[in-house]
Design an enzyme around this catalytic site. Structure first.
Site, PDB file in Angstrom:
ATOM      1  CB  ALA A   2    -109.193  57.800  64.266  1.00 35.66           C
ATOM      2  CB  ALA A  35    -101.157  61.159  60.582  1.00 40.74           C
ATOM      3  N   GLY A  92    -106.192  57.659  44.941  1.00 43.35           N
ATOM      4  CA  GLY A  92    -105.246  57.151  43.963  1.00 43.35           C
ATOM      5  C   GLY A  92    -104.250  56.120  44.440  1.00 43.35           C
ATOM      6  N   GLY A  93    -103.521  56.390  45.523  1.00 44.31           N
ATOM      7  CA  GLY A  93    -102.515  55.440  45.962  1.00 44.31           C
ATOM      8  C   GLY A  93    -101.558  56.064  46.955  1.00 44.31           C
ATOM      9  CD  GLU A 127    -101.680  59.452  41.731  1.00 44.63           C
ATOM     10  OE1 GLU A 127    -101.394  60.406  42.488  1.00 44.63           O
ATOM     11  OE2 GLU A 127    -102.488  58.567  42.043  1.00 44.63           O
ATOM     12  CG  HIS A 177    -107.237  67.056  43.380  1.00 49.74           C
ATOM     13  ND1 HIS A 177    -107.651  66.734  42.104  1.00 49.74           N
ATOM     14  CD2 HIS A 177    -106.509  65.992  43.816  1.00 49.74           C
ATOM     15  CE1 HIS A 177    -107.196  65.530  41.790  1.00 49.74           C
ATOM     16  NE2 HIS A 177    -106.490  65.068  42.805  1.00 49.74           N
ATOM     17  NE  ARG A 187    -102.488  66.085  43.203  1.00 54.24           N
ATOM     18  CZ  ARG A 187    -102.848  65.348  44.240  1.00 54.24           C
ATOM     19  NH1 ARG A 187    -102.914  65.897  45.445  1.00 54.24           N
ATOM     20  NH2 ARG A 187    -103.160  64.080  44.092  1.00 54.24           N
ATOM     21  CG  HIS A 214    -106.961  67.544  47.574  1.00 46.50           C
ATOM     22  ND1 HIS A 214    -108.000  66.658  47.771  1.00 46.50           N
ATOM     23  CD2 HIS A 214    -105.844  66.786  47.407  1.00 46.50           C
ATOM     24  CE1 HIS A 214    -107.542  65.421  47.722  1.00 46.50           C
ATOM     25  NE2 HIS A 214    -106.239  65.464  47.524  1.00 46.50           N
ATOM     26  NE  ARG A 271    -100.819  66.213  49.365  1.00 40.06           N
ATOM     27  CZ  ARG A 271    -101.494  65.315  48.637  1.00 40.06           C
ATOM     28  NH1 ARG A 271    -100.884  64.239  48.172  1.00 40.06           N
ATOM     29  NH2 ARG A 271    -102.770  65.512  48.358  1.00 40.06           N
TER      30      ARG A 271
END
Length: 525
Positions: A21, A24, A56-57, A122, A237, A284, A342, A377
């Site tokens: 839940a 996605a 972050g967003g 970012e 991360h 990253r 992460h 990513r």
């Protein structure tokens, strides 16, 4: 376990089952509910998802001068050229509409004085396109917005407290799942389609930012015959708060570096300008390894945001609260940081609509390998992936319908259920039993994965990890399902890491060359 394995087991039937839940799973459920009855199963309350912890967003080409093509170019560059171009195109082209749709539902994205979206920089983005909400609580804002839609959807039935154990198969097709319901009793769910949105596997590593990602969905899918791909690509991360005793480690959002904070060593010197032209906003994997090398040499690394002063608390209220909880004031104290597991770029191999190699089984979100992330990513593409490909999976689940499942409103015996379990899986093994010894064994697994399968890998360490994980798997007692699942996923990561002998993106082999071309295919396991 006891009598649970001998009593008749209740059956429920829906058109579609969604496992998870988060962003996605909810996106998939809301789309699937346009076509039929949907049951959403989650281990805790619907609010207990990793999405709630995203800070972050969400990245989307919504600002003047930006474009989906530019967003796609940054995504592919960050992914070291190993992204699926068609998947990236779908993500970046459909992303803006999904974000605007959320805004229309009332998601409180941060705005400028004129009402336009506020966007931040970012890592590895060439433009400011990361749209935050509630400062640094974007995941929570998105999840709450999606959850708020459920009461108006009579076709969606949330089943909180349901622990999914195994996928069920009939003639090679996924026809449902076995779970433990909120009362602790086994329960069978049958459906025309199952959508897996169960997250990644960060908890396999001793240092992680993910509280819930133990890889169970990945292990279940593999036992059911689904192909896992790109499992070697685990993103660490760069800036988890190095808080003694914390597990998971609090995340310090990349948006803090995007806002201008610097990484410094224990002598107060910046080091990222000498590592990459984008300095603290490099991809990253580059930033994480630069920090890790210093930590491995016995140094300490800090994120210095003191230049923001008291403005920090207003801009990053969630990060500020996490730091204060550990006795740190970002306005006055450099923040000790460490890389931490992460995000999984690999997962269950699927097409652009989430269809896996098992008919009737779909996957979306972090557990899915649709190809958008490649070897690394791009920051803030994860929430967007859930929005775009969750919706696609929810729609596709009804394009290839299977006959309606039998047994509606009835019960099954353990013998009947056993025939639906994946090959080699017994009811005794898959029902939870006594967990004595499981947590110490899991702790050993997590430590060895961090040591030998973490940011910097080599064959000797990977071989050692493979042997130790195999031994832990053999020693797992019947009913120790968390340990068994985590070992299964660890073995898939190790096998893929040993197969890919070149360094690329988040997969760094200290004993191998860097990949000369970005065109190599992801290793399957």
């Amino acid at each position: 376990m006891g009598t649970n394995a001998t009593k008749a087991i209740a059956v429920d039937v829906a058109d579609c089952l969604v496992i998870g839940a988060g962003v996605a799973g909810l996106s998939a459920a809301l789309e699937a509910a346009q076509h039929g009855r949907v049951i959403v199963l989650c281990k805790g309350a619907p609010a207990d998802s990793n999405t709630f912890h995203a800070q972050g967003g969400v990245a989307a080409a919504l600002m003047p001068g930006d474009s989906p093509a530019d967003h796609a170019a940054d995504t592919i560059a960050a992914g070291a050229g190993l992204c699926d171009a068609r998947a990236v195109e779908a993500l970046c082209a459909e992303g803006p509409e999904r974000v605007l749709h959320l805004a229309g539902l009332g998601c409180p994205f941060d705005r400028q004085a004129d009402g336009a979206f506020r966007a931040a920089m970012e890592g590895a983005h060439q433009r400011a396109r990361v749209i935050p909400a509630l400062g640094d609580a974007t995941g929570r804002a998105i999840a709450q917005t999606l959850l708020a839609q459920l009461p108006g959807q009579p076709r969606i039935e949330p089943r909180p407290g349901a622990r999914v154990l195994e996928l069920l198969l009939e003639s090679g097709r996924c026809r449902g799942l076995l779970a433990i319901d909120e009362t602790g009793r086994p329960h069978v769910y049958l459906a025309r389609a199952v959508i897996l949105a169960s997250g990644g596997c960060g908890r396999l590593f001793a240092r992680t930012t993910g509280p819930f990602c133990d890889g169970q969905g990945l292990a279940m899918a593999a036992r059911a015959g689904a192909v896992l791909a790109d499992m070697e690509f685990v993103q660490f991360h760069p800036t988890a708060l190095d808080a003694p005793g914390a597990d998971p480690l609090p995340l310090v959002s990349e948006a803090v570096r995007g806002h201008g904070a610097h990484l410094i060593d224990d002598q107060g010197r910046r080091f990222m300008p000498g590592e990459h032209p984008m300095a603290e906003l490099a991809p990253r994997d580059v930033v994480a390894r630069a920090i890790f090398r210093r930590l491995a040499a016995g140094r300490r690394v800090f994120l210095d945001a003191r230049m923001f002063g008291d403005h920090f608390a207003a801009r990053f209220p969630q990060v500020n609260a996490l730091c204060q909880r550990h006795g740190l004031d970002p306005a006055r104290d450099p923040l000790p940081v460490t890389p931490a597991a992460h995000f999984l770029m690999g997962g269950v191999a699927c097409d652009l609509d989430g269809a896996t190699t098992v008919p009737g089984l779909f996957a979306c979100g972090e557990c899915a390998r649709v190809g958008v992330h490649g070897a690394n990513r791009l920051a803030s593409n994860s929430l967007l992936e859930g929005l775009v490909f969750g919706r696609r999976a929810g729609r596709a689940a009804f394009r290839r319908p299977a006959p309606a499942p039998p047994l509606q409103g009835q019960a099954v015996t353990p013998a009947q259920l056993t025939r639906w379990l994946p090959p080699g899986v017994s009811l005794e093994r898959c029902l939870p039993g006594h967990d004595d010894g499981q947590e110490p064994a899991i702790a050993r697994l997590r430590q060895l994965m961090w040591r030998d399968v973490g940011l910097i890998r080599h064959e000797d360490g990977l071989a050692r990890a493979a042997a130790q994980v195999a031994r832990l798997a053999r020693e797992a007692a019947p009913g120790q399902i968390s340990l068994a699942n985590m070992c299964a996923v660890a073995e898939a990561i190790i096998a893929a890491a040993r197969q890919r002998k070149t360094s690329v993106g988040a997969h760094f082999r200290a004993d191998g060359p860097a990949m000369a071309s970005g065109l190599a295919q992801g290793a399957a396991s």
